[in-house]
Write a protein that holds these residues in place. Structure first.
Motif, short mmCIF file in Angstrom:
data_model
loop_
_atom_site.label_atom_id
_atom_site.label_comp_id
_atom_site.label_asym_id
_atom_site.label_seq_id
_atom_site.Cartn_x
_atom_site.Cartn_y
_atom_site.Cartn_z
N ASP A 10 26.02 -37.75 36.88
CA ASP A 10 26.31 -39.18 36.81
C ASP A 10 27.77 -39.40 36.47
O ASP A 10 28.41 -38.57 35.83
N ALA A 11 28.30 -40.53 36.88
CA ALA A 11 29.74 -40.79 36.77
C ALA A 11 30.10 -41.57 35.51
O ALA A 11 31.00 -42.37 35.52
N GLN A 12 29.39 -41.33 34.43
CA GLN A 12 29.71 -42.03 33.20
C GLN A 12 31.07 -41.63 32.66
O GLN A 12 31.52 -40.52 32.87
N GLN A 13 31.66 -42.56 31.93
CA GLN A 13 32.82 -42.27 31.11
C GLN A 13 32.27 -41.91 29.74
O GLN A 13 31.45 -42.64 29.19
N VAL A 14 32.69 -40.78 29.20
CA VAL A 14 32.19 -40.34 27.90
C VAL A 14 33.36 -40.27 26.92
O VAL A 14 34.35 -39.59 27.16
N ILE A 15 33.22 -41.02 25.84
CA ILE A 15 34.23 -41.06 24.78
C ILE A 15 33.61 -40.39 23.55
O ILE A 15 32.57 -40.83 23.06
N MET A 16 34.24 -39.33 23.08
CA MET A 16 33.79 -38.67 21.87
C MET A 16 34.46 -39.37 20.70
O MET A 16 35.69 -39.46 20.64
N VAL A 17 33.66 -39.93 19.81
CA VAL A 17 34.15 -40.62 18.62
C VAL A 17 33.61 -39.81 17.44
O VAL A 17 32.42 -39.85 17.15
N THR A 18 34.50 -39.09 16.78
CA THR A 18 34.04 -38.08 15.84
C THR A 18 35.03 -37.84 14.71
O THR A 18 36.22 -38.14 14.85
N ALA A 19 34.54 -37.28 13.64
CA ALA A 19 35.40 -36.87 12.54
C ALA A 19 35.83 -35.41 12.70
O ALA A 19 36.61 -34.90 11.90
N VAL A 20 35.34 -34.74 13.74
CA VAL A 20 35.67 -33.34 13.98
C VAL A 20 37.08 -33.24 14.54
O VAL A 20 37.37 -33.74 15.63
N GLN A 21 37.96 -32.60 13.78
CA GLN A 21 39.34 -32.42 14.22
C GLN A 21 39.35 -31.58 15.49
O GLN A 21 38.62 -30.59 15.59
N ALA A 25 40.46 -28.60 25.26
CA ALA A 25 41.00 -28.46 26.61
C ALA A 25 39.91 -28.13 27.62
O ALA A 25 40.04 -28.44 28.80
N SER A 26 38.81 -27.54 27.18
CA SER A 26 37.74 -27.14 28.10
C SER A 26 36.48 -27.98 27.95
O SER A 26 35.47 -27.70 28.58
N ILE A 27 36.50 -29.01 27.12
CA ILE A 27 35.35 -29.91 26.97
C ILE A 27 35.53 -31.07 27.92
O ILE A 27 36.56 -31.74 27.92
N ASP A 28 34.53 -31.34 28.74
CA ASP A 28 34.62 -32.34 29.81
C ASP A 28 34.37 -33.76 29.29
O ASP A 28 33.45 -34.44 29.72
N VAL A 29 35.21 -34.19 28.36
CA VAL A 29 35.10 -35.53 27.78
C VAL A 29 36.26 -36.37 28.30
O VAL A 29 37.33 -35.86 28.59
N ASP A 30 36.04 -37.67 28.45
CA ASP A 30 37.06 -38.55 29.02
C ASP A 30 38.06 -39.06 27.99
O ASP A 30 39.20 -39.36 28.33
N ASP A 31 37.65 -39.17 26.75
CA ASP A 31 38.57 -39.55 25.68
C ASP A 31 38.01 -38.99 24.38
O ASP A 31 36.80 -38.73 24.28
N TYR A 32 38.87 -38.77 23.41
CA TYR A 32 38.48 -38.16 22.14
C TYR A 32 39.16 -38.95 21.05
O TYR A 32 40.38 -38.92 20.92
N LEU A 33 38.36 -39.68 20.28
CA LEU A 33 38.89 -40.53 19.22
C LEU A 33 38.43 -40.01 17.87
O LEU A 33 37.26 -39.68 17.70
N LEU A 34 39.35 -39.98 16.92
CA LEU A 34 39.03 -39.49 15.58
C LEU A 34 38.64 -40.64 14.66
O LEU A 34 39.28 -41.68 14.65
N LYS A 35 37.59 -40.40 13.88
CA LYS A 35 37.17 -41.34 12.85
C LYS A 35 38.07 -41.14 11.64
O LYS A 35 38.54 -40.03 11.42
N PRO A 36 38.28 -42.13 10.84
CA PRO A 36 37.82 -43.50 11.05
C PRO A 36 38.64 -44.17 12.16
O PRO A 36 39.81 -43.87 12.35
N ILE A 37 38.00 -45.06 12.88
CA ILE A 37 38.65 -45.76 13.98
C ILE A 37 38.38 -47.25 13.82
O ILE A 37 37.27 -47.65 13.48
N ASP A 38 39.41 -48.04 14.03
CA ASP A 38 39.21 -49.49 13.88
C ASP A 38 38.59 -50.06 15.14
O ASP A 38 38.66 -49.49 16.23
N ARG A 39 37.99 -51.20 15.00
CA ARG A 39 37.26 -51.87 16.07
C ARG A 39 38.15 -52.12 17.29
O ARG A 39 37.74 -51.92 18.43
#
Length: 186
Positions: A63-74, A80-94
């Motif tokens: 499926d052609a979803q966009q996947v955003i990883m929102v995580t506290a994991v540094q 570089a080899s994880i097929d994620v579209d964006d990677y955001l670190l917590k805490p993250i503002d709205r």
């Protein structure tokens, strides 16, 4: 944990997104089996299946979803080899989270090569912001990431020139999202 998901869900419902909430990796996969999902927010640390395992299942499904990883994991070099579209670190503002979702929504309109380019560029930016450049340059996965970005940039430039010439499309979005500078040579 449930409160965090519920809070995020309410925020996105206010922004007119249809929201499905999963409290575990298994719940997420059940939702994917029942509903077409365009944008996925995952945490790497989910109960049951990890976010990375859910991501792998999503990608295997084709499926052609966009996947955003929102995580506290540094992030580490493995990003570089994880097929994620964006990677955001917590805490993250709205606002930042909403911007990432809106960008993902826009990216869904691009062809596969543009989507891949934006995804790889987001990973590159995260790696460079969080890891030592000298160490990154020693890692073959990072080198492969840079090479693929260069290839996709060349393809994108050709297509973008055609869009600008034939359709007078403004490339402001590309310049703001991935920058107008090519990836430096390794």
């Amino acid at each position: 944990m449930q409160t965090c998901y519920t809070h995020c869900s309410l925020n996105f419902q206010q922004e007119q997104f249809e929201v499905h909430v999963a409290y575990s990796g298994e719940d997420a996969l059940e939702i994917f089996a029942e509903e077409p999902i365009d944008i996925v927010l995952l945490d790497r640390r989910m109960p049951g299946l990890s976010g990375t395992e859910v991501l792998q299942s999503i990608r295997e499904g084709g499926d052609a979803q966009q996947v955003i990883m929102v995580t506290a994991v540094q992030p580490t070099e493995d990003l570089a080899s994880i097929d994620v579209d964006d990677y955001l670190l917590k805490p993250i503002d709205r606002t930042k989270l909403l911007r990432a979702v809106e960008a993902a929504e826009l990216i869904l309109t691009y062809e596969d090569s543009f989507t891949e380019l934006l995804s790889l560029t987001a990973r590159k930016a995260t790696l460079e912001a969080n890891l030592d450049k000298t160490e990154l340059e020693k890692d073959d996965r990072y080198g492969d990431l840079l090479q693929r970005i260069r290839e996709l940039e060349e393809e994108a430039d050709t297509t973008l020139q055609r869009l600008e010439t034939d359709y007078q499309i403004d490339m402001l979005v590309r310049d703001q999202r991935i920058g107008s500078q090519p990836v430096e040579q390794f």
